[in-house]
Design a protein around this motif. Structure first.
Motif, short mmCIF file in Angstrom:
data_model
loop_
_atom_site.label_atom_id
_atom_site.label_comp_id
_atom_site.label_asym_id
_atom_site.label_seq_id
_atom_site.Cartn_x
_atom_site.Cartn_y
_atom_site.Cartn_z
N MET A 1 0.84 -1.09 -0.21
CA MET A 1 -0.42 -0.31 -0.04
C MET A 1 0.35 1.23 0.00
SD MET A 1 -2.77 1.24 -0.07
CE MET A 1 -4.09 -0.23 -0.06
N THR A 2 0.50 2.28 -0.71
CA THR A 2 0.99 3.99 -0.52
C THR A 2 0.33 4.62 -0.59
OG1 THR A 2 1.61 3.38 -3.17
CG2 THR A 2 2.91 2.73 -2.30
N SER A 3 0.68 5.47 -0.53
CA SER A 3 -0.28 7.22 -0.46
C SER A 3 0.13 8.01 -0.59
CB SER A 3 -1.17 7.60 1.00
OG SER A 3 0.45 7.37 2.16
N ASP A 4 -0.15 9.27 -1.24
CA ASP A 4 0.33 9.98 -1.81
C ASP A 4 0.51 11.23 -0.70
OD1 ASP A 4 -1.67 11.49 -1.58
OD2 ASP A 4 -1.80 11.40 -3.46
N PRO A 5 1.13 12.75 -1.03
CA PRO A 5 1.22 13.39 0.24
C PRO A 5 -0.41 13.79 0.70
CG PRO A 5 2.53 14.19 -1.49
CD PRO A 5 2.17 13.24 -2.10
N TYR A 6 -1.04 13.89 0.26
CA TYR A 6 -2.50 13.99 0.72
C TYR A 6 -3.25 12.43 1.43
CZ TYR A 6 -1.06 17.60 -2.82
OH TYR A 6 -0.68 17.91 -3.08
N GLY A 7 -1.95 11.56 1.89
CA GLY A 7 -2.79 10.36 2.54
C GLY A 7 -3.86 9.78 1.78
N VAL A 8 -4.12 9.56 -0.18
CA VAL A 8 -4.57 8.85 -0.91
C VAL A 8 -3.73 7.45 -0.38
CG1 VAL A 8 -5.90 8.60 -3.14
CG2 VAL A 8 -5.31 10.94 -1.81
N ALA A 9 -5.02 6.50 -0.66
CA ALA A 9 -4.48 5.36 -0.53
C ALA A 9 -4.38 4.42 -1.65
CB ALA A 9 -4.54 4.12 0.48
N ARG A 10 -3.16 3.87 -1.82
CA ARG A 10 -3.21 2.88 -3.67
C ARG A 10 -2.68 1.94 -3.48
NH1 ARG A 10 -1.55 8.15 -4.56
NH2 ARG A 10 -3.08 9.16 -6.37
N CYS A 11 -3.06 0.45 -3.98
CA CYS A 11 -2.20 -0.72 -4.83
C CYS A 11 -0.74 -0.29 -4.11
CB CYS A 11 -3.10 -0.66 -5.43
SG CYS A 11 -4.75 -1.43 -5.72
N GLY A 12 -0.05 -0.58 -3.70
CA GLY A 12 1.50 -0.55 -3.94
C GLY A 12 2.15 -0.85 -4.77
N TRP A 13 1.65 -1.34 -5.79
CA TRP A 13 2.60 -1.30 -7.29
C TRP A 13 2.52 0.73 -8.66
CZ3 TRP A 13 -0.11 0.77 -11.56
CH2 TRP A 13 -1.95 0.15 -11.27
N VAL A 19 2.60 9.26 -13.18
CA VAL A 19 2.16 8.81 -14.32
C VAL A 19 1.56 7.54 -14.54
CG1 VAL A 19 3.52 7.91 -15.84
CG2 VAL A 19 2.81 8.24 -17.06
N TYR A 20 2.29 7.09 -12.89
CA TYR A 20 1.60 6.31 -13.27
C TYR A 20 0.59 5.57 -11.65
CZ TYR A 20 3.94 0.40 -12.59
OH TYR A 20 3.62 -0.95 -13.06
N GLN A 21 0.79 6.66 -11.37
CA GLN A 21 -0.59 6.53 -9.76
C GLN A 21 -1.58 7.78 -11.14
OE1 GLN A 21 1.05 9.70 -7.13
NE2 GLN A 21 2.08 7.93 -5.65
N ALA A 22 -1.30 8.05 -12.03
CA ALA A 22 -2.94 9.03 -12.99
C ALA A 22 -3.33 7.02 -12.74
CB ALA A 22 -2.19 9.94 -13.44
N TYR A 23 -2.82 6.71 -14.45
CA TYR A 23 -2.46 4.87 -14.57
C TYR A 23 -3.80 4.46 -13.96
CZ TYR A 23 -2.92 0.05 -16.86
OH TYR A 23 -3.50 -0.59 -16.84
N HIS A 24 -2.69 4.20 -11.98
CA HIS A 24 -4.29 3.52 -11.44
C HIS A 24 -5.07 4.02 -11.56
CE1 HIS A 24 -4.88 2.76 -7.33
NE2 HIS A 24 -4.67 1.42 -7.61
N ASN A 179 -11.68 -6.92 -10.16
CA ASN A 179 -11.72 -5.57 -9.43
C ASN A 179 -10.28 -5.99 -8.28
OD1 ASN A 179 -11.24 -3.19 -7.88
ND2 ASN A 179 -13.15 -3.48 -7.60
N ASP A 180 -9.07 -6.07 -8.95
CA ASP A 180 -7.71 -6.35 -7.90
C ASP A 180 -6.73 -5.46 -7.68
OD1 ASP A 180 -7.72 -9.35 -8.07
OD2 ASP A 180 -6.48 -9.41 -9.54
N HIS A 181 -8.32 -4.56 -7.52
CA HIS A 181 -7.24 -3.34 -6.36
C HIS A 181 -7.95 -3.56 -4.96
CE1 HIS A 181 -7.02 -0.07 -8.76
NE2 HIS A 181 -7.94 0.02 -9.87
N VAL A 182 -6.39 -3.19 -3.98
CA VAL A 182 -6.44 -3.82 -2.52
C VAL A 182 -8.01 -3.71 -1.55
CG1 VAL A 182 -4.53 -4.69 -2.11
CG2 VAL A 182 -4.60 -2.83 -1.89
N VAL A 183 -8.20 -3.75 -0.69
CA VAL A 183 -9.51 -3.47 -0.14
C VAL A 183 -8.75 -2.22 0.12
CG1 VAL A 183 -10.48 -5.62 -0.11
CG2 VAL A 183 -9.27 -5.13 1.99
N THR A 184 -8.05 -1.96 0.72
CA THR A 184 -7.52 -0.86 1.38
C THR A 184 -7.53 0.45 0.09
OG1 THR A 184 -5.15 -1.36 1.49
CG2 THR A 184 -6.71 -1.47 3.70
N CYS A 185 -7.53 -0.05 -0.71
CA CYS A 185 -6.96 1.18 -1.79
C CYS A 185 -7.71 2.40 -2.54
CB CYS A 185 -7.13 0.66 -3.08
SG CYS A 185 -6.47 1.88 -4.76
#
Length: 194
Positions: A1-13, A19-24, A179-185
């Motif tokens: 799990m990753t998050s940006d400076p604003y605390g948005v939780a994303r899939c770790g990949w 550009v990768y975050q926008a695609y995700h 839908n393979d986004h992890v549940v915390t994304c």
């Protein structure tokens, strides 16, 4: 799990590359039902084989330019001169086998599109409804499944190449068949309800 400076939780990949975050955030996992767009994603995932997705994503506009906007009806008519032209294009992945496969896959796409529609062909594997496996972590996300193995076998029987079960599962994920986004994304719940 990753998050940006604003605390948005994303899939770790998704990492920290914009550009990768926008695609995700805007594309990956969103149900895609356009036949040409599904074909483009299958082709790009085939080009990814042996490489990272970020490499392909950064070159995607170059691929679109080089491959006539991924119009399979145009590409199906290409031949050796086009392969030679594409092998000289530094903006794409220059792999003779993958380029030749794209041309052959355009012809296979045409046959499936004429028979039933390529989007229908792919979405029939999930009965038209995205699978919702609710993965807790990336460790729970498989590289392939029995369903992607079946899809791969059927695509190969229809004349496709560079479409092994890992590639077909990547297409299923990217195009929202699963839908393979992890549940915390932050993308998981909206795509569960879509």
């Amino acid at each position: 799990m990753t998050s940006d400076p604003y605390g948005v939780a994303r899939c770790g990949w998704a990492g920290d590359t914009p550009v990768y975050q926008a695609y995700h955030d805007t594309e990956w996992g969103v149900p895609e039902r356009d036949s040409r767009t599904l074909w483009e994603k299958l082709i790009l995932d085939g080009f990814q084989a042996g490489l990272s997705w970020i490499t392909i994503l950064k070159k995607r506009d170059n691929f679109r330019r080089a491959f006539a906007g991924f119009d399979p009806d145009v590409i199906a008519g290409w031949g050796e001169d086009d392969i030679t032209r594409l092998l000289a294009d530094p903006g794409i992945v220059r792999h003779r086998g993958k380029i030749a496969a794209t041309i052959a896959n355009a012809r296979a796409w045409q046959r499936i599109e004429a028979q039933q529609g390529f989007a229908t062909f792919l979405w029939d594997y999930v009965d038209g409804v995205p699978l919702q496996p609710h993965r807790a972590t990336l460790a729970h996300v498989p590289a392939q499944t029995a369903l992607s193995q079946h899809m791969s076998k059927d695509l190969k029987a229809a004349g496709f190449t560079f479409c092994g079960p890992t590639i077909t599962y990547a297409v299923m994920q990217a195009c929202g068949l699963v839908n393979d986004h992890v549940v915390t994304c932050h993308c998981h719940d909206p795509l569960t309800k879509a």
